[in-house]
Design a protein around this motif. Structure first.
Motif, PDB file in Angstrom:
ATOM      1  N   ASN A   1      -8.783  -5.197  17.148  1.00 21.07           N
ATOM      2  CA  ASN A   1      -9.078  -5.718  15.808  1.00 21.07           C
ATOM      3  C   ASN A   1      -8.779  -4.669  14.746  1.00 21.07           C
ATOM      4  OD1 ASN A   1     -10.302  -7.064  13.539  1.00 21.07           O
ATOM      5  ND2 ASN A   1     -11.530  -8.233  14.992  1.00 21.07           N
ATOM      6  N   ALA A   2      -9.132  -3.423  15.032  1.00 18.54           N
ATOM      7  CA  ALA A   2      -8.897  -2.348  14.073  1.00 18.54           C
ATOM      8  C   ALA A   2      -7.407  -2.165  13.801  1.00 18.54           C
ATOM      9  CB  ALA A   2      -9.497  -1.037  14.606  1.00 18.54           C
ATOM     10  N   ILE A   3      -6.589  -2.231  14.851  1.00 19.08           N
ATOM     11  CA  ILE A   3      -5.142  -2.091  14.677  1.00 19.08           C
ATOM     12  C   ILE A   3      -4.591  -3.210  13.794  1.00 19.08           C
ATOM     13  CG2 ILE A   3      -2.917  -2.201  15.885  1.00 19.08           C
ATOM     14  CD1 ILE A   3      -4.317  -0.826  18.266  1.00 19.08           C
ATOM     15  N   CYS A   4      -5.002  -4.438  14.097  1.00 14.95           N
ATOM     16  CA  CYS A   4      -4.508  -5.583  13.313  1.00 14.95           C
ATOM     17  C   CYS A   4      -5.000  -5.539  11.874  1.00 14.95           C
ATOM     18  CB  CYS A   4      -4.942  -6.890  13.988  1.00 14.95           C
ATOM     19  SG  CYS A   4      -4.201  -7.144  15.622  1.00 14.95           S
ATOM     20  N   GLN A   5      -6.246  -5.131  11.677  1.00 18.17           N
ATOM     21  CA  GLN A   5      -6.785  -5.003  10.319  1.00 18.17           C
ATOM     22  C   GLN A   5      -6.050  -3.906   9.550  1.00 18.17           C
ATOM     23  OE1 GLN A   5      -9.107  -6.798   8.738  1.00 18.17           O
ATOM     24  NE2 GLN A   5      -9.831  -8.039  10.445  1.00 18.17           N
ATOM     25  N   ALA A   6      -5.796  -2.801  10.235  1.00 19.68           N
ATOM     26  CA  ALA A   6      -5.126  -1.674   9.587  1.00 19.68           C
ATOM     27  C   ALA A   6      -3.707  -2.034   9.164  1.00 19.68           C
ATOM     28  CB  ALA A   6      -5.118  -0.472  10.519  1.00 19.68           C
ATOM     29  N   LEU A   7      -3.010  -2.814   9.978  1.00 17.99           N
ATOM     30  CA  LEU A   7      -1.632  -3.174   9.677  1.00 17.99           C
ATOM     31  C   LEU A   7      -1.510  -3.990   8.396  1.00 17.99           C
ATOM     32  CD1 LEU A   7      -0.249  -4.075  13.228  1.00 17.99           C
ATOM     33  CD2 LEU A   7       0.499  -2.196  11.760  1.00 17.99           C
ATOM     34  N   VAL A   8      -2.546  -4.787   8.090  1.00 18.60           N
ATOM     35  CA  VAL A   8      -2.462  -5.671   6.937  1.00 18.60           C
ATOM     36  C   VAL A   8      -3.020  -5.029   5.663  1.00 18.60           C
ATOM     37  CG1 VAL A   8      -4.679  -6.900   7.026  1.00 18.60           C
ATOM     38  CG2 VAL A   8      -2.597  -8.154   6.424  1.00 18.60           C
ATOM     39  N   VAL A   9      -3.609  -3.838   5.774  1.00 20.33           N
ATOM     40  CA  VAL A   9      -4.173  -3.159   4.599  1.00 20.33           C
ATOM     41  C   VAL A   9      -3.153  -2.979   3.471  1.00 20.33           C
ATOM     42  CG1 VAL A   9      -5.052  -0.920   3.770  1.00 20.33           C
ATOM     43  CG2 VAL A   9      -6.111  -2.026   5.735  1.00 20.33           C
ATOM     44  N   PRO A  10      -1.888  -2.570   3.763  1.00 25.10           N
ATOM     45  CA  PRO A  10      -0.909  -2.420   2.669  1.00 25.10           C
ATOM     46  C   PRO A  10      -0.710  -3.691   1.853  1.00 25.10           C
ATOM     47  CG  PRO A  10      -0.099  -1.368   4.658  1.00 25.10           C
ATOM     48  CD  PRO A  10      -1.325  -2.119   5.048  1.00 25.10           C
ATOM     49  N   PHE A  11      -0.930  -4.849   2.448  1.00 23.76           N
ATOM     50  CA  PHE A  11      -0.807  -6.096   1.698  1.00 23.76           C
ATOM     51  C   PHE A  11      -1.845  -6.147   0.584  1.00 23.76           C
ATOM     52  CE2 PHE A  11      -2.438 -10.393   0.985  1.00 23.76           C
ATOM     53  CZ  PHE A  11      -1.292 -11.030   0.522  1.00 23.76           C
ATOM     54  N   TYR A  12      -3.076  -5.768   0.907  1.00 23.01           N
ATOM     55  CA  TYR A  12      -4.144  -5.820  -0.094  1.00 23.01           C
ATOM     56  C   TYR A  12      -3.983  -4.736  -1.154  1.00 23.01           C
ATOM     57  CZ  TYR A  12      -6.451  -9.052   3.075  1.00 23.01           C
ATOM     58  OH  TYR A  12      -6.745 -10.132   3.862  1.00 23.01           O
ATOM     59  N   MET A  13      -3.333  -3.632  -0.803  1.00 22.91           N
ATOM     60  CA  MET A  13      -3.110  -2.564  -1.777  1.00 22.91           C
ATOM     61  C   MET A  13      -2.095  -3.002  -2.826  1.00 22.91           C
ATOM     62  SD  MET A  13      -3.179   0.834   0.650  1.00 22.91           S
ATOM     63  CE  MET A  13      -3.131   1.932  -0.759  1.00 22.91           C
ATOM     64  N   GLY A  14      -1.091  -3.804  -2.408  1.00 24.32           N
ATOM     65  CA  GLY A  14      -0.154  -4.407  -3.348  1.00 24.32           C
ATOM     66  C   GLY A  14       0.705  -3.433  -4.123  1.00 24.32           C
ATOM     67  N   ASN A  15       1.003  -2.275  -3.556  1.00 30.26           N
ATOM     68  CA  ASN A  15       1.800  -1.276  -4.273  1.00 30.26           C
ATOM     69  C   ASN A  15       3.288  -1.613  -4.313  1.00 30.26           C
ATOM     70  OD1 ASN A  15      -0.480   0.253  -4.740  1.00 30.26           O
ATOM     71  ND2 ASN A  15      -0.242   1.442  -2.846  1.00 30.26           N
ATOM     72  N   ASN A  16       3.770  -2.256  -3.260  1.00 28.61           N
ATOM     73  CA  ASN A  16       5.189  -2.568  -3.165  1.00 28.61           C
ATOM     74  C   ASN A  16       5.352  -3.911  -2.466  1.00 28.61           C
ATOM     75  OD1 ASN A  16       7.859  -2.551  -1.536  1.00 28.61           O
ATOM     76  ND2 ASN A  16       8.164  -0.884  -3.015  1.00 28.61           N
ATOM     77  N   GLU A  17       6.138  -4.798  -3.080  1.00 26.08           N
ATOM     78  CA  GLU A  17       6.252  -6.151  -2.552  1.00 26.08           C
ATOM     79  C   GLU A  17       6.848  -6.167  -1.148  1.00 26.08           C
ATOM     80  OE1 GLU A  17       8.289 -10.441  -3.802  1.00 26.08           O
ATOM     81  OE2 GLU A  17       8.148  -8.802  -5.254  1.00 26.08           O
ATOM     82  N   TRP A  18       7.861  -5.338  -0.905  1.00 25.27           N
ATOM     83  CA  TRP A  18       8.502  -5.313   0.412  1.00 25.27           C
ATOM     84  C   TRP A  18       7.557  -4.768   1.477  1.00 25.27           C
ATOM     85  CZ3 TRP A  18      12.412  -8.096   1.734  1.00 25.27           C
ATOM     86  CH2 TRP A  18      13.352  -8.479   0.769  1.00 25.27           C
ATOM     87  N   ILE A  19       6.793  -3.736   1.108  1.00 31.32           N
ATOM     88  CA  ILE A  19       5.820  -3.180   2.044  1.00 31.32           C
ATOM     89  C   ILE A  19       4.751  -4.219   2.368  1.00 31.32           C
ATOM     90  CG2 ILE A  19       4.010  -1.441   2.344  1.00 31.32           C
ATOM     91  CD1 ILE A  19       5.743   0.497   0.782  1.00 31.32           C
ATOM     92  N   MET A  20       4.369  -5.010   1.374  1.00 33.24           N
ATOM     93  CA  MET A  20       3.383  -6.071   1.591  1.00 33.24           C
ATOM     94  C   MET A  20       3.890  -7.072   2.621  1.00 33.24           C
ATOM     95  SD  MET A  20       2.232  -6.698  -2.376  1.00 33.24           S
ATOM     96  CE  MET A  20       1.325  -8.208  -2.011  1.00 33.24           C
TER      97      MET A  20
END
Length: 243
Positions: free
Chosen positions: A179-198
């Motif tokens: 669960n931690a791995i999957c949660q960690a992978l999606v964190v950049p989406f919530y940060m929203g710094n770069n659309e491609w990274i999201m």
């Protein structure tokens, strides 16, 4: 009815019922003469999962703001994953479930209920006030919601296995890591710094969740059921998918 609520019900709860039917139809009547689990108890655990999932999703909404904070987002994501898996442990680690092969399926039902509630909440929360014609945004939200559904179904099944094998702590620790791995992978989406990274973050997380679900439900489940039955001194030659 709001469009977002209708979409959430159709996709979140609808997908859960489809997954339940597709996965479990091979393990119950009429596919097998003697079902591998009790339908009433399975639906009871599914209902419990819906309640737990709703509570967990409400907690999740309060944590989203921390996901955008560099460093803290990862820590909070891992913490939330641990809370979700511990909730499964508390529910499943009861005397009535410990050591029984059908507990694997009740873990499936519990995880599916939690995942369905979180998928419903995700779609409703994010699509509320959103222009439904914004197809790209809706697709991303649905993908994130389905990740919650499939991830919790997988870890719920594994929690059921741990209880059936009388090794719950070993499996809850494994679930927390997954669960931690999957949660960690999606964190950049919530940060929203770069659309491609999201987009990359969501895709990477979806691939990992999809692999975990396939491995747990379609590769390991028949072997796990057979193994736990043998632990209880029982054998069956009608386990679907067992080679």
């Amino acid at each position: 009815m709001e469009a977002s609520m209708g979409l959430a019900g159709l996709i979140g709860l609808g997908a859960a019922l489809i997954v339940m039917y597709v996965v479990l139809k091979r393990y119950t009547y009429p596919s097998v003469e003697e079902p591998f689990f009790s339908d009433p108890r399975l639906f009871m655990l599914f209902a419990v999962g819906l309640v737990e999932g709703t509570i967990l999703f409400v907690l999740y909404t309060y944590l989203w703001t921390f996901y955008a904070i560099p460093g803290m987002g990862l820590l909070v994501a891992i913490l939330f994953g641990a809370i979700v898996e511990l909730a499964k442990l508390v529910t499943m680690n009861l005397k009535r479930f410990v050591g029984f092969s059908d507990s694997i399926f009740y873990g499936f039902g519990l995880g599916l209920g939690i995942g369905a509630a979180m998928a419903f909440g995700t779609i409703y929360y994010w699509c509320k006030g959103l222009d439904i014609s914004d197809v790209a945004s809706v697709v991303i939200i649905v993908v994130i919601a389905m990740q919650a559904l499939f991830l919790n179904t997988s870890t719920g099944t594994m929690m059921g296995e741990g209880v059936a094998r009388r090794r719950p702590m070993e499996f809850v620790l494994k679930n927390i890591l997954i669960n931690a791995i999957c949660q960690a992978l999606v964190v950049p989406f919530y940060m929203g710094n770069n659309e491609w990274i999201m987009y990359i973050a969501v895709i990477a997380s979806a691939i990992v969740v999809g692999y975990v679900f396939y491995k747990t439900i379609y590769v390991k489940l028949p072997m796990v059921v057979d193994d736990v039955l043998k632990m209880n001194g029982k054998t069956r030659n009608d386990i679907p998918g067992l080679k």
